[in-house]
Design an enzyme around this catalytic site. Structure first.
Site, short mmCIF file in Angstrom:
data_model
loop_
_atom_site.label_atom_id
_atom_site.label_comp_id
_atom_site.label_asym_id
_atom_site.label_seq_id
_atom_site.Cartn_x
_atom_site.Cartn_y
_atom_site.Cartn_z
N HIS A 269 -7.30 54.18 -12.93
CA HIS A 269 -8.14 55.21 -12.33
C HIS A 269 -8.64 56.16 -13.40
O HIS A 269 -7.91 56.45 -14.34
CB HIS A 269 -7.37 56.00 -11.26
N ASP A 326 -6.63 51.30 -3.66
CA ASP A 326 -7.08 50.01 -3.14
C ASP A 326 -6.05 48.88 -3.28
O ASP A 326 -6.28 47.79 -2.79
CB ASP A 326 -8.38 49.59 -3.84
N1 CMC Z 1 -6.88 45.85 -15.72
C1 CMC Z 1 -6.79 45.66 -17.06
N2 CMC Z 1 -7.17 46.59 -17.96
C2 CMC Z 1 -7.67 47.73 -17.50
C3 CMC Z 1 -7.79 48.00 -16.12
C4 CMC Z 1 -7.38 47.00 -15.21
N3 CMC Z 1 -7.49 47.20 -13.90
N4 CMC Z 1 -8.31 49.23 -15.94
C5 CMC Z 1 -8.52 49.73 -17.17
N5 CMC Z 1 -8.13 48.84 -18.11
C6 CMC Z 1 -8.12 49.04 -19.58
C7 CMC Z 1 -9.52 48.95 -20.15
O1 CMC Z 1 -9.82 47.63 -20.54
C8 CMC Z 1 -9.42 49.89 -21.31
O2 CMC Z 1 -8.71 49.23 -22.35
P1 CMC Z 1 -9.08 49.55 -23.90
O3 CMC Z 1 -8.75 50.99 -24.11
O4 CMC Z 1 -8.19 48.62 -24.67
O5 CMC Z 1 -10.52 49.24 -24.06
C9 CMC Z 1 -8.51 51.01 -20.80
O6 CMC Z 1 -7.70 50.38 -19.80
C10 CMC Z 1 -9.26 52.19 -20.18
O7 CMC Z 1 -10.10 51.67 -19.16
P2 CMC Z 1 -11.57 52.16 -18.84
O8 CMC Z 1 -12.34 51.04 -18.23
O9 CMC Z 1 -12.15 52.86 -20.03
O10 CMC Z 1 -11.24 53.26 -17.74
P3 CMC Z 1 -12.25 53.93 -16.74
O11 CMC Z 1 -11.74 55.27 -16.43
O12 CMC Z 1 -13.64 53.86 -17.29
O13 CMC Z 1 -12.23 52.98 -15.45
C11 CMC Z 1 -11.52 52.00 -13.42
C12 CMC Z 1 -11.46 53.23 -14.32
C13 CMC Z 1 -10.89 52.33 -12.08
C14 CMC Z 1 -13.01 51.63 -13.17
C15 CMC Z 1 -10.78 50.83 -14.09
O14 CMC Z 1 -9.42 51.16 -14.26
C16 CMC Z 1 -10.91 49.51 -13.32
O15 CMC Z 1 -11.88 48.79 -13.51
N6 CMC Z 1 -9.94 49.19 -12.41
C17 CMC Z 1 -10.01 48.03 -11.58
C18 CMC Z 1 -10.95 48.28 -10.41
C19 CMC Z 1 -10.35 49.21 -9.37
O16 CMC Z 1 -9.23 49.05 -8.93
N7 CMC Z 1 -11.15 50.20 -8.93
C20 CMC Z 1 -10.76 51.13 -7.87
C21 CMC Z 1 -10.60 52.52 -8.38
S1 CMC Z 1 -9.79 53.63 -7.21
C22 CMC Z 1 -10.71 53.65 -5.76
C23 CMC Z 1 -12.17 53.83 -5.92
O17 CMC Z 1 -12.66 54.53 -6.80
O18 CMC Z 1 -12.89 53.26 -5.12
#
Ligand code: CMC
Length: 391
Positions: A269, A326
């Protein structure tokens, strides 16, 4: 030219002031209008929470009765709107039908709507909250070839929705109170979450003066993506694909592999870096609901094993990735017989309360400006046009 901050993904930019929802990502705190989500989940109802988000205060008995009456008397879908559905292929994704249908509401309620009039804004809020379940149920019934169902005004919000989803004319639907309570709770937990992607979209569209139906329809499309609300559908598909606790280790390995696009859906998140308080409530509830409904879903075991494996893995620990709202919600929806493609629609019904509360707050804020982000240009410098035969 110009001086501004480069902040891709808006990780450090507050786009607005807001008095609706507070999140402390480090402490795992979520408050709606100051009330802890845990207390609202235990003691309130979705419709009361919707009132709270919209009005800033919990309603008195009379105020709630008035609100409930207004909502239950605006639940009907215009007969003409039903014709829209006939144009969709039967296997259209319900989110596509929902976004289009909600956008089309502006064609029915547009001409006499003044976004600067508080009474008109309130009316739009009531219409949206009231009609969303009716439209959502229509999306489902259209996809399985069933006739649409009329909303029963004498039922409560969530019961009315379940009724529209599952009733068949010949047999009165036996509503399971456990199912209704579970859905109501999920709606409370999804009702608002400050400036997430879809709410920011509603505000950006709203900032242009666009009508609330168009603004909320844009929010629905933003919610659809798997990084946001589409994650609940993606989680269930992922759990089904993993299939057995034996395959959990390899799923975790894939999620860590930077050459693999696979992510653990329902994990991570932008704001919560210790735990997502909603996930904590949902995890507990998932066990309880399945037990009470007598459902034995092997996917729950896969999910638990996956959570356990990820939480002790260095990759996830270092990056502070925890289960989000989720991760377990889909298993509950499935136990309530809601099909996977409808999961994000469920999220949209609940988040409508938040979206429209933000849209109203935006219009109540004096001096609000159009949302207009800047960019850092990386393209070519100025150059002269070359006629096609010289290229
Ligand atoms: N699985 C594997 N690696 C992950 C994941 C994951 N679910 N989420 C983040 N990472 C890694 C990402 O690759 C990055 O690694 P590095 O620093 O080595 O490049 C690091 O963690 C930081 O991630 P980010 O993508 O920069 O983080 P963000 O704040 O931009 O994204 C997020 C947040 C929720 C979009 C992301 O964690 C994600 O894609 N999660 C899976 C989808 C999900 O469950 N979304 C629902 C969110 S909560 C409810 C809602 O908003 O609807």
């Amino acid at each position: 030219s110009g001086c501004f901050t480069f902040d891709p993904g808006f990780g450090a930019t507050a786009s607005t002031k807001s008095a609706i929802t507070y999140i402390d990502g480090d402490a795992g705190v979520l408050l709606y209008r100051g009330y802890p989500i845990e207390q609202l989940a235990e003691k309130s109802s979705f419709l009361e929470v919707a009132y709270l988000l919209l009005n800033g205060e919990l309603p008195s008995k009379e105020e709630f009765a008035g609100f409930e009456h207004a909502v239950s008397h605006h639940t009907m879908m215009h007969e003409s709107l039903k014709h829209f559905f006939r144009g969709f292929h039967h296997d259209a994704h319900p989110m596509a039908m929902l976004a289009a249908s909600v956008a089309s509401l502006s064609a029915f309620y547009h001409d006499n709507l003044d976004v600067d009039d508080p009474a008109d804004r309130k009316m739009a809020a009531i219409r949206l909250i009231a009609k969303m379940p009716t439209i959502a149920a229509a999306c489902y019934r259209y996809s399985i070839g069933w006739p649409f169902s009329y909303p029963r005004n004498n039922l409560e919000y969530v019961e009315r929705f379940l009724h529209m989803m599952f009733e068949v004319p010949s047999e009165p639907l036996q509503l399971n109170p456990v199912a209704a309570k579970a859905l109501d709770l999920l709606f409370i937990l999804h009702a608002d979450h400050e400036q997430n992607a879809s709410t920011s979209t509603v505000r950006l569209v709203g900032s242009t003066g666009a009508n609330p139906y168009a603004s909320v329809a844009a929010g629905i499309t933003a919610l659809w993506g798997p990084a946001h609300g589409g994650a609940n559908e993606a989680v269930l598909k992922m759990l089904e694909e993993i299939g057995s606790p034996d395959n959990v280790e390899s799923a975790v390995r894939r999620a860590k592999d930077k050459n693999d696009n696979f992510r653990l859906m329902g994990f991570g998140h932008r704001v919560y870096k210790n735990f997502d308080p909603r996930a904590k409530i949902i995890r507990e509830m998932c066990h309880k609901v399945l037990a009470e409904l007598g459902v034995n879903d092997p996917l729950l075991e896969v999910a638990m094993k996956l959570e356990e494996a990820a939480l002790k893995d260095e990759y996830f620990v270092e990056r502070k990735l925890y289960p989000n709202v989720d991760f377990y919600s889909g298993i509950i929806y499935k136990a309530l017989r809601i099909p996977t493609e409808m999961f994000t629609v469920m999220f949209a019904i609940a988040r409508t309360a938040g979206w429209i509360a933000h849209w109203i707050e935006q219009h109540e804020t004096p001096g609000a400006r159009i949302g207009r982000p800047r960019q850092l240009y990386t393209g070519s410098g100025v150059r002269d046009y070359v006629p096609v035969d010289k290229r």
